[in-house]
Design a protein around this motif. Structure first.
Motif, PDB file in Angstrom:
ATOM      1  N   PRO A   1      37.502  37.069  72.969  1.00 23.39           N
ATOM      2  CA  PRO A   1      37.068  36.367  74.188  1.00 23.39           C
ATOM      3  C   PRO A   1      37.492  37.037  75.486  1.00 23.39           C
ATOM      4  O   PRO A   1      36.837  36.892  76.505  1.00 23.39           O
ATOM      5  CB  PRO A   1      37.711  34.984  74.037  1.00 23.39           C
ATOM      6  CG  PRO A   1      37.877  34.805  72.568  1.00 23.39           C
ATOM      7  CD  PRO A   1      38.189  36.157  72.036  1.00 23.39           C
ATOM      8  N   ASN A   2      38.620  37.758  75.482  1.00 21.78           N
ATOM      9  CA  ASN A   2      39.039  38.490  76.677  1.00 21.78           C
ATOM     10  C   ASN A   2      39.841  39.709  76.263  1.00 21.78           C
ATOM     11  O   ASN A   2      40.235  39.847  75.094  1.00 21.78           O
ATOM     12  CB  ASN A   2      39.831  37.592  77.637  1.00 21.78           C
ATOM     13  CG  ASN A   2      41.126  37.089  77.017  1.00 21.78           C
ATOM     14  OD1 ASN A   2      42.039  37.868  76.736  1.00 21.78           O
ATOM     15  ND2 ASN A   2      41.226  35.777  76.790  1.00 21.78           N
ATOM     16  N   LYS A   3      40.098  40.597  77.222  1.00 24.94           N
ATOM     17  CA  LYS A   3      40.764  41.868  76.936  1.00 24.94           C
ATOM     18  C   LYS A   3      42.272  41.716  76.767  1.00 24.94           C
ATOM     19  O   LYS A   3      42.971  42.705  76.575  1.00 24.94           O
ATOM     20  CB  LYS A   3      40.456  42.876  78.036  1.00 24.94           C
ATOM     21  CG  LYS A   3      38.970  43.275  78.124  1.00 24.94           C
ATOM     22  CD  LYS A   3      38.520  44.036  76.903  1.00 24.94           C
ATOM     23  CE  LYS A   3      37.059  44.482  77.021  1.00 24.94           C
ATOM     24  NZ  LYS A   3      36.877  45.646  77.864  1.00 24.94           N
TER      25      LYS A   3
ATOM     26  N   ASN B   1      37.696  42.421  91.346  1.00 24.12           N
ATOM     27  CA  ASN B   1      36.367  41.836  91.161  1.00 24.12           C
ATOM     28  C   ASN B   1      35.707  42.298  89.861  1.00 24.12           C
ATOM     29  O   ASN B   1      34.568  41.915  89.586  1.00 24.12           O
ATOM     30  CB  ASN B   1      35.455  42.213  92.340  1.00 24.12           C
ATOM     31  CG  ASN B   1      35.941  41.631  93.643  1.00 24.12           C
ATOM     32  OD1 ASN B   1      36.369  40.479  93.696  1.00 24.12           O
ATOM     33  ND2 ASN B   1      35.907  42.431  94.705  1.00 24.12           N
ATOM     34  N   HIS B   2      36.409  43.123  89.101  1.00 19.27           N
ATOM     35  CA  HIS B   2      35.820  43.673  87.875  1.00 19.27           C
ATOM     36  C   HIS B   2      36.810  43.570  86.710  1.00 19.27           C
ATOM     37  O   HIS B   2      37.025  44.522  85.967  1.00 19.27           O
ATOM     38  CB  HIS B   2      35.407  45.133  88.099  1.00 19.27           C
ATOM     39  CG  HIS B   2      34.382  45.316  89.167  1.00 19.27           C
ATOM     40  ND1 HIS B   2      34.712  45.412  90.507  1.00 19.27           N
ATOM     41  CD2 HIS B   2      33.029  45.404  89.098  1.00 19.27           C
ATOM     42  CE1 HIS B   2      33.611  45.570  91.216  1.00 19.27           C
ATOM     43  NE2 HIS B   2      32.574  45.568  90.385  1.00 19.27           N
ATOM     44  N   LYS B   3      37.386  42.405  86.543  1.00 17.82           N
ATOM     45  CA  LYS B   3      38.360  42.215  85.465  1.00 17.82           C
ATOM     46  C   LYS B   3      37.681  42.285  84.098  1.00 17.82           C
ATOM     47  O   LYS B   3      36.507  41.971  83.955  1.00 17.82           O
ATOM     48  CB  LYS B   3      39.050  40.864  85.620  1.00 17.82           C
ATOM     49  CG  LYS B   3      39.861  40.723  86.898  1.00 17.82           C
ATOM     50  CD  LYS B   3      40.520  39.367  86.964  1.00 17.82           C
ATOM     51  CE  LYS B   3      41.334  39.222  88.243  1.00 17.82           C
ATOM     52  NZ  LYS B   3      42.025  37.931  88.321  1.00 17.82           N
ATOM     53  N   ASN B   4      38.442  42.677  83.102  1.00 15.20           N
ATOM     54  CA  ASN B   4      37.942  42.751  81.723  1.00 15.20           C
ATOM     55  C   ASN B   4      36.650  43.574  81.648  1.00 15.20           C
ATOM     56  O   ASN B   4      35.706  43.229  80.950  1.00 15.20           O
ATOM     57  CB  ASN B   4      37.716  41.343  81.158  1.00 15.20           C
ATOM     58  CG  ASN B   4      39.018  40.572  81.040  1.00 15.20           C
ATOM     59  OD1 ASN B   4      39.964  41.029  80.410  1.00 15.20           O
ATOM     60  ND2 ASN B   4      39.083  39.395  81.649  1.00 15.20           N
ATOM     61  N   ASN B   5      36.669  44.703  82.359  1.00 14.10           N
ATOM     62  CA  ASN B   5      35.461  45.521  82.424  1.00 14.10           C
ATOM     63  C   ASN B   5      35.329  46.418  81.198  1.00 14.10           C
ATOM     64  O   ASN B   5      36.153  46.376  80.284  1.00 14.10           O
ATOM     65  CB  ASN B   5      35.466  46.342  83.720  1.00 14.10           C
ATOM     66  CG  ASN B   5      36.702  47.205  83.841  1.00 14.10           C
ATOM     67  OD1 ASN B   5      36.953  48.054  82.989  1.00 14.10           O
ATOM     68  ND2 ASN B   5      37.491  47.000  84.879  1.00 14.10           N
ATOM     69  N   THR B   6      34.305  47.238  81.195  1.00 10.89           N
ATOM     70  CA  THR B   6      33.998  48.048  80.015  1.00 10.89           C
ATOM     71  C   THR B   6      35.027  49.128  79.736  1.00 10.89           C
ATOM     72  O   THR B   6      35.113  49.629  78.616  1.00 10.89           O
ATOM     73  CB  THR B   6      32.625  48.722  80.184  1.00 10.89           C
ATOM     74  OG1 THR B   6      32.642  49.546  81.375  1.00 10.89           O
ATOM     75  CG2 THR B   6      31.519  47.685  80.297  1.00 10.89           C
ATOM     76  N   GLU B   7      35.808  49.495  80.748  1.00  7.13           N
ATOM     77  CA  GLU B   7      36.825  50.530  80.555  1.00  7.13           C
ATOM     78  C   GLU B   7      38.128  49.970  79.992  1.00  7.13           C
ATOM     79  O   GLU B   7      38.917  50.691  79.384  1.00  7.13           O
ATOM     80  CB  GLU B   7      37.106  51.248  81.880  1.00  7.13           C
ATOM     81  CG  GLU B   7      38.055  52.424  81.745  1.00  7.13           C
ATOM     82  CD  GLU B   7      38.023  53.337  82.959  1.00  7.13           C
ATOM     83  OE1 GLU B   7      38.996  54.088  83.148  1.00  7.13           O
ATOM     84  OE2 GLU B   7      37.027  53.315  83.706  1.00  7.13           O
TER      85      GLU B   7
END
Length: 471
Positions: free
Chosen positions: A204-206, A258-264
């Motif tokens: 569900p999250n990183k 503004n980009h938490k849990n992003n693809t990186e």
């Protein structure tokens, strides 16, 4: 048979100061406030236990000491501030009563204790819900990955430490001796291999331990052993690179909140603000006015960005302010242009990037370069992938030796203030020459006089007093 419940403790390997009898200790409330009659009774209790392991990580080590240990001890940051414990780390004068040393030891072993509660007891819970969809294995995998991460930090920071992999019962288990570094790494690998085989691919999250986290840690572990296994580093790095992650297009997206849990992001802590369950106070001690902040970027790092023409990553990493009006002085910087760490900006929102893809891409490049004298040519495209994102030209490295230094510098600029620099220099045996060559802004040597005896933290004095077997 009623199982014994152990309290959440802040002591190494659960070797706490038993000033009262063990009976009193055993009767304390366990993690997540699960009562002794239900703690290991069903699937719901198992979920509480793994959540308790995650919740227990929101402590000083994971909030910011990981970065202090990796960057202030290196050439990336000075101690800043006026904290004697941090200054000792910066100047390599650390003693056993250092407050940071004690709290990090306690935090990591407390986290290990939480994992051991799960790994010792969840296999015995008789609830078929745990075996639906392999949830039991997933919980055990997450606890295994977490425990491996804690021991990875311990062995890289202290060297030989006690290795505790179950809830202690006997007197001898409460006061364990130190294990060899080799034995600790073997256990770390065992835990991570189990995690890689049994953890979820996505979550569900990183903040949750997945296969990707296990593979990334395995790559880093095999690179950090006394004799690195570069084939294994390459293999596990490939598993991550091909595991569905991708670098964000704009480097500053990693830090703008503004980009938490992003693809990186492979793994990042999940902070929800001071008003929530998990607040992150680290930015408030790094940036601001009124008192001198901690972890000041070094002249060396600022120059390294400039020498590379790396304006993008420098702007994301370091912010310069005029602090002439402030009532403090600094030995390294003029107050007309004073630097602060800029990667952690939102006072109650920032996420810590514990692991991200660029780190593993650069580690893959390092493995290729070390595996063959001609491997530098295969490493170059990976280096360039990272450089191109921030508008830099392709690397000019043209042989194994020059590529080795190029990777070292690229990791420094890409991962500054993420807790990696000290450990990168340590594992490549570069830490002593690099640190002893450090100069201030005027070119005067800083005289760190780093020696092999100063590379690892001492065992905390409180632990030495409680457990004679770690002396």
């Amino acid at each position: 048979m009623k199982l014994k419940i152990y309290s959440l403790i802040a002591a190494s390997t659960i070797t706490m100061a038993l000033s009262s009898c063990k009976k009193d200790f055993l009767e304390q409330t366990p993690i997540t406030q699960v009562g002794p009659d239900v703690a290991f009774a069903d699937a719901a209790a198992a979920e509480k236990l793994i959540q308790g392991a995650y919740d227990g990580m929101y402590n000083d080590f994971h909030i910011w000491d990981y970065m202090t240990n990796g960057d202030v001890r290196s050439d990336n940051a000075y101690a800043g501030g006026d904290n004697p414990a941090n200054i000792q780390l910066d100047l390599f004068t650390v003693i056993s009563t250092n407050g940071n040393v004690g709290r990090d030891w306690n935090a990591l072993y407390s986290d290990i204790k939480n994992c051991n509660l799960i790994l010792t007891n969840v296999p015995n819970i008789k609830d078929t819900k745990l075996d639906a969809g392999d949830r039991r294995k997933q919980i055990l995998a997450e606890a295994s990955i977490l425990r491996a991460y804690m021991y990875f930090n311990l062995v890289r920071t202290w060297g030989s430490v006690p290795l505790v992999v179950k809830v202690p019962i006997t007197d001898a288990e409460f006061y364990p001796a130190k294990a060899t570094v080799e034995a600790i790494y073997a256990q770390i690998i065992t835990d991570l291999e189990y995690g890689a085989a049994n953890a979820r691919t996505t979550a569900p999250n990183k903040g949750i331990m997945t296969k990707g986290v296990a593979n990334a840690l395995l790559a880093k572990v095999y690179a950090s052993k006394a004799t690195p296994d570069w084939t294994k580093v390459s293999t596990y790095a490939d598993a991550v690179i091909n595991g569905g992650y991708s670098m964000v297009t704009n480097y500053d997206f990693l830090w703008d909140s503004n980009h938490k849990n992003n693809t990186e992001a492979i793994w990042e802590m999940q902070y929800d603000g001071y008003g929530g369950l998990h607040g992150n106070w680290m930015p408030s001690v790094l940036v601001g006015t009124g008192w001198k902040r901690f972890n000041t970027p070094t002249n060396s790092l600022s120059k390294a960005f400039d020498d590379a023409g790396d304006a993008v990553r420098k702007a994301s990493s370091i912010k310069f302010n005029n602090v002439v009006s402030e009532g403090w002085s600094d030995s390294y910087w003029a107050k007309t242009s004073y630097p602060y760490i800029n990667k952690y900006r939102a006072d109650d929102k920032s996420d810590n990037y514990i692991l991200r893809l660029a780190d593993i891409i650069l580690l893959k490049a390092e493995a290729l370069n070390e595996l063959s004298s001609s491997g530098w040519s295969a490493a170059a495209p990976l280096i360039n992938q990272v450089r191109n994102r921030v508008g830099l030209a392709a690397t000019t490295a043209s042989d194994q030796a020059s590529m080795r230094l190029a990777i070292e510098n690229e990791r420094r600029l890409e991962l500054a203030f993420e807790g990696h620099r000290w450990f990168d220099l340590l594992r490549t045996n570069r830490i002593i020459p690099v640190m002893n060559a450090q100069v201030d802004g005027a070119g005067a040597n800083l005289n760190y006089n780093l020696t092999p005896a100063k590379l690892y933290f001492p065992i905390p004095q409180d632990e030495l007093d409680k457990n004679p077997n770690v002396r």
